[in-house]
Design an enzyme around this catalytic site. Structure first.
Site, PDB file in Angstrom:
ATOM      1  N   ASP A 167       0.841  -1.199   0.000  1.00  0.00           N
ATOM      2  CA  ASP A 167       0.000   0.000   0.000  1.00  0.00           C
ATOM      3  C   ASP A 167       0.876   1.247   0.000  1.00  0.00           C
ATOM      4  OD1 ASP A 167      -2.193   1.611   0.077  1.00  0.00           O
ATOM      5  OD2 ASP A 167      -2.918   0.955   2.026  1.00  0.00           O
ATOM      6  N   HIS A 173      -6.848   0.116 -10.005  1.00  0.00           N
ATOM      7  CA  HIS A 173      -6.677   1.128  -8.970  1.00  0.00           C
ATOM      8  C   HIS A 173      -5.504   2.052  -9.282  1.00  0.00           C
ATOM      9  CE1 HIS A 173      -6.810   3.026  -5.091  1.00  0.00           C
ATOM     10  NE2 HIS A 173      -5.576   2.647  -4.814  1.00  0.00           N
TER      11      HIS A 173
END
Length: 315
Positions: A148, A221
């Site tokens: 992330d 994404h």
């Protein structure tokens, strides 16, 4: 003094995120003045006590609370009450919040003690809406298994993109703070083959290397979360996302937290994710990750917090 709160540090091993809403018809200014002094005290004290702990307490203030507390006007240029962004299938919901605390430490004991001290001040005048205990998962991965924040700015770029500068001189040193609590549908996610997961994220799962444009879907994404200005210059935000969860209750998620020198950058990213480019071509990750909160705050400089501490206001 324009010194910023510690919004540009990297995510620590443990984190507590806490959102509060002031109670109605209660005098809140004395409590806020004590909070301003406490935030400064906590950061200074732990820097001395545990110098290698990278411990910090960052306080953000919502639009309505800013007005209620009679903080400096005109307000930061882009501080407003966040409004929901509704796409064809998914919604970035808007939820209330007057104060947000971002507590970081190598040891959860530190985060726990900081929130305990904050609660002692706030409990009589405010209600806690959220308390999320985040943790570092392996090598900085989300519960979905992918690293992330790979596109986060690093080094001096973090301050450039996270801290308000001369464009809003009265609030120089501050930062726009936006948060969302996402819950993941792990049952559906884990049914996807790794190759399909990689096309949702836009990166290889193990190596974290971005997929080639030739095979990376335009609704991945990584494709939709990338932001540019009208001249094609890349714009960034500083993410301090942390995973959290209660596996026995089948509740796992990601607390998305973004610091930026302007909220319009974050808002544009959200529009691309939830509405899509073109409209309807939304971020595929939203089929597995649902936003349950959405709130905007402003983390003012330490100069402003000092001006409103109990000691300063009583001089």
């Amino acid at each position: 003094m324009q010194e910023s709160q510690n919004v540009t540090d990297y995510p620590n091993t443990n984190t507590i995120f806490s959102v509060w809403k002031f109670k109605a018809n209660i005098e809140i200014k004395p409590a806020f003045e004590n909070l301003c002094a406490l935030v400064a005290n906590l950061n200074h004290s732990y820097a001395v006590r545990i110098p290698d702990g990278r411990i910090s307490c960052v306080m953000g203030i919502g639009h309505d609370a800013w007005i209620q507390l009679s903080l400096p006007t005109p307000l930061p240029k882009e501080l407003k009450t966040f409004e929901a962004i509704t796409g064809s299938k998914h919604t970035a919901v808007a939820t209330p919040g007057d104060l947000h605390f971002h507590l970081r430490g190598t040891d959860m004991s530190v985060c726990f003690d900081m929130l305990t001290a904050i609660t002692e001040i706030l409990y009589p005048v405010a209600d806690a809406l959220e308390e999320i205990h985040g943790f570092r998962y392996w090598d900085g991965r989300s519960i979905l298994g992918f690293v992330d924040g790979t596109e986060n700015p690093i080094g001096d770029q973090r301050e450039l993109f996270a801290i308000v500068g001369d464009e809003d001189a009265a609030f120089k040193g501050g930062s726009y703070l936006f948060v969302q609590k996402y819950l993941h549908n792990m049952q559906d996610w884990t049914k996807l083959p790794v190759e399909a997961q990689e096309k949702v994220i836009g990166r290889h799962k193990t190596s974290d290397i971005e997929l080639p444009d030739a095979i990376k879907p335009d609704n991945s994404h990584s494709a939709l979360a990338a932001i540019e200005d009208e001249k094609g210059n890349e714009l960034k935000i500083v993410r301090d996302n942390m995973p959290f969860g209660n596996p026995s209750k089948n509740e796992v998620g990601t607390y998305f937290i973004a610091y930026a020198n302007t909220f319009s950058t974050t808002h544009k990213m959200l529009e691309r994710m939830f509405i899509g480019v073109p409209s309807g071509n939304y971020d595929r990750i939203l089929d597995f990750s649902t936003a349950h909160t959405g709130s905007l705050f402003f983390a003012p400089s330490l100069r402003i917090l000092k001006a409103y501490t109990a000691d300063s206001t009583s001089d």
